[in-house]
Motif scaffolding. Sequence first.
Motif, short mmCIF file in Angstrom:
data_model
loop_
_atom_site.label_atom_id
_atom_site.label_comp_id
_atom_site.label_asym_id
_atom_site.label_seq_id
_atom_site.Cartn_x
_atom_site.Cartn_y
_atom_site.Cartn_z
N ILE A 79 0.83 -1.20 0.00
CA ILE A 79 0.00 0.00 0.00
C ILE A 79 0.87 1.25 0.00
CG2 ILE A 79 -1.61 1.36 1.39
CD1 ILE A 79 -2.92 -1.30 2.23
N LEU A 80 1.89 1.27 0.85
CA LEU A 80 2.77 2.44 0.93
C LEU A 80 3.58 2.60 -0.35
CD1 LEU A 80 3.94 2.24 4.64
CD2 LEU A 80 2.29 3.81 3.64
N LEU A 81 3.98 1.50 -0.96
CA LEU A 81 4.73 1.57 -2.21
C LEU A 81 3.87 2.17 -3.32
CD1 LEU A 81 7.34 0.79 -3.75
CD2 LEU A 81 6.26 -1.41 -4.23
N ASP A 82 2.62 1.73 -3.41
CA ASP A 82 1.73 2.23 -4.46
C ASP A 82 1.34 3.68 -4.24
OD1 ASP A 82 1.80 -0.17 -5.77
OD2 ASP A 82 -0.10 -0.90 -4.98
N THR A 83 1.21 4.08 -2.98
CA THR A 83 0.74 5.43 -2.69
C THR A 83 1.86 6.46 -2.66
OG1 THR A 83 0.90 5.06 -0.29
CG2 THR A 83 -1.21 4.57 -1.34
N ARG A 84 3.10 6.02 -2.68
CA ARG A 84 4.23 6.93 -2.50
C ARG A 84 4.25 8.10 -3.48
NH1 ARG A 84 10.51 5.16 -1.43
NH2 ARG A 84 11.30 7.24 -0.96
N PRO A 85 3.92 7.92 -4.77
CA PRO A 85 3.95 9.08 -5.68
C PRO A 85 3.04 10.23 -5.25
CG PRO A 85 3.88 7.05 -6.94
CD PRO A 85 3.65 6.66 -5.50
N ALA A 86 2.03 9.95 -4.43
CA ALA A 86 1.09 11.00 -3.99
C ALA A 86 1.51 11.65 -2.69
CB ALA A 86 -0.32 10.42 -3.86
N TRP A 87 2.55 11.16 -2.02
CA TRP A 87 2.95 11.73 -0.73
C TRP A 87 3.28 13.23 -0.82
CZ3 TRP A 87 6.79 7.57 1.56
CH2 TRP A 87 6.09 6.36 1.77
N PRO A 88 3.99 13.69 -1.86
CA PRO A 88 4.28 15.13 -1.92
C PRO A 88 3.04 16.01 -1.94
CG PRO A 88 5.69 13.92 -3.44
CD PRO A 88 4.65 12.95 -2.95
N ASN A 89 1.90 15.46 -2.34
CA ASN A 89 0.66 16.24 -2.33
C ASN A 89 0.23 16.59 -0.91
OD1 ASN A 89 0.73 15.84 -5.07
ND2 ASN A 89 -0.96 14.36 -5.12
N ILE A 90 0.67 15.78 0.06
CA ILE A 90 0.36 16.07 1.46
C ILE A 90 1.31 17.12 2.01
CG2 ILE A 90 0.11 15.07 3.76
CD1 ILE A 90 -0.47 12.38 2.42
N GLY A 91 2.60 17.01 1.66
CA GLY A 91 3.56 18.00 2.12
C GLY A 91 4.93 17.40 2.34
N PRO A 92 6.00 18.21 2.27
CA PRO A 92 7.36 17.70 2.45
C PRO A 92 7.60 17.12 3.84
CG PRO A 92 7.34 20.10 2.39
CD PRO A 92 5.98 19.65 1.97
N ASP A 93 6.92 17.65 4.85
CA ASP A 93 7.09 17.10 6.20
C ASP A 93 6.58 15.67 6.27
OD1 ASP A 93 4.50 18.10 5.73
OD2 ASP A 93 4.08 18.19 7.89
N TYR A 94 5.49 15.41 5.54
CA TYR A 94 4.94 14.06 5.51
C TYR A 94 5.91 13.12 4.79
CZ TYR A 94 1.77 10.18 4.53
OH TYR A 94 1.21 8.93 4.45
N VAL A 95 6.46 13.56 3.66
CA VAL A 95 7.41 12.74 2.91
C VAL A 95 8.60 12.38 3.77
CG1 VAL A 95 8.91 12.65 0.90
CG2 VAL A 95 6.68 13.75 0.72
N ALA A 96 9.13 13.37 4.50
CA ALA A 96 10.28 13.13 5.36
C ALA A 96 9.93 12.15 6.49
CB ALA A 96 10.78 14.45 5.94
N ARG A 97 8.74 12.32 7.05
CA ARG A 97 8.32 11.45 8.16
C ARG A 97 8.14 10.00 7.71
NH1 ARG A 97 4.40 14.30 9.48
NH2 ARG A 97 2.59 13.13 8.76
N MET A 98 7.70 9.83 6.47
CA MET A 98 7.45 8.49 5.97
C MET A 98 8.71 7.83 5.40
SD MET A 98 4.26 7.82 6.51
CE MET A 98 3.67 6.59 5.35
N GLY A 99 9.83 8.55 5.44
CA GLY A 99 11.07 7.94 4.99
C GLY A 99 11.42 8.25 3.56
N GLY A 100 10.71 9.22 2.93
CA GLY A 100 11.07 9.63 1.59
C GLY A 100 12.28 10.53 1.62
N GLU A 101 12.85 10.76 0.47
CA GLU A 101 14.04 11.60 0.38
C GLU A 101 13.63 13.01 0.02
OE1 GLU A 101 16.68 9.87 -2.36
OE2 GLU A 101 16.97 8.03 -1.21
N THR A 102 13.73 13.89 0.97
CA THR A 102 13.42 15.28 0.71
C THR A 102 14.27 16.14 1.60
OG1 THR A 102 11.65 16.92 0.55
CG2 THR A 102 11.58 15.44 2.43
N GLU A 103 14.50 17.38 1.20
CA GLU A 103 15.33 18.29 1.98
C GLU A 103 14.66 19.63 2.03
OE1 GLU A 103 19.93 20.02 1.99
OE2 GLU A 103 19.27 18.56 0.52
N PRO A 104 14.47 20.22 3.20
CA PRO A 104 13.83 21.51 3.29
C PRO A 104 14.53 22.55 2.44
CG PRO A 104 14.14 20.54 5.47
CD PRO A 104 14.90 19.70 4.51
N ALA A 105 13.73 23.47 1.89
CA ALA A 105 14.28 24.52 1.05
C ALA A 105 15.25 25.37 1.84
CB ALA A 105 13.14 25.40 0.50
N GLY A 106 16.36 25.75 1.19
CA GLY A 106 17.31 26.64 1.83
C GLY A 106 18.34 25.95 2.69
#
Length: 231
Positions: free
Chosen positions: A107-134
């Motif tokens: 479920i998490l694998l299939d839904t991962r492309p939509a995580w950024p729609n929730i927000g970068p904090d959510y992506v980071a919390r779920m273990g995605g690779e993101t870095e705050p701006a700046g």
Amino acid sequence: MQRIRAVGREAAAKKYDILSAMMAHALTGDPHYQRLVLRLMALITTRYNWQSDELTIGQREIARLWCVDERTVKREMARLRVLGWIIVKRQGARGRVSVLGLDLDRILLDTRPAWPNIGPDYVARMGGETEPAGTGAAPADTTVVPFRRPEIAAEAGLWGAARALLAAEDRALFDAWFAGLADGGVEQGCLTLIAPSRFHAAYLRTHLIERLRIAVRRAGGHVAQIRIEAG
């Protein structure tokens, strides 16, 4: 991506995170797909046991909850099994209801492309690779062009369609383990795949066979078995 399990001290937050992922994913689909995911979410919030990973409810009760007939329940539950989101843990017999479970990793694998729609904090919390701006240092050479792998187009045949799905799902995993598989054809309800070595074949049988099954089902294949042989 880290594995998420809705147990322990942060269980409530993890449950919300999983349901949020499903919600965001559903909203990217058409109305029919949105309704399918909503129906599963209704089962999760009303009848799913997070601790034991068990969903035990009869078709009549599901039909009442979804406000549909039992024929619709059979069709929708079959779609969820094809997706790999629902698995049968114990088949019902002698009037007993089957015990189902959720494949949360799928479920998490299939839904991962939509995580950024929730927000970068959510992506980071779920273990995605993101870095705050700046944050972070500027690259030393801004002329470097990132390497882009060519897309894998769906080829003729069941395995051709399934391998394209696997490549789109996780390209690194595909390149490492699935790209080298040769199509051995389908005979008597069994799809045969030829691996380049015995070790390769054994690893696939032990660790990745379920991914293969789901990809083949999603590609429209009605096979009862997948056999992996060494070339």
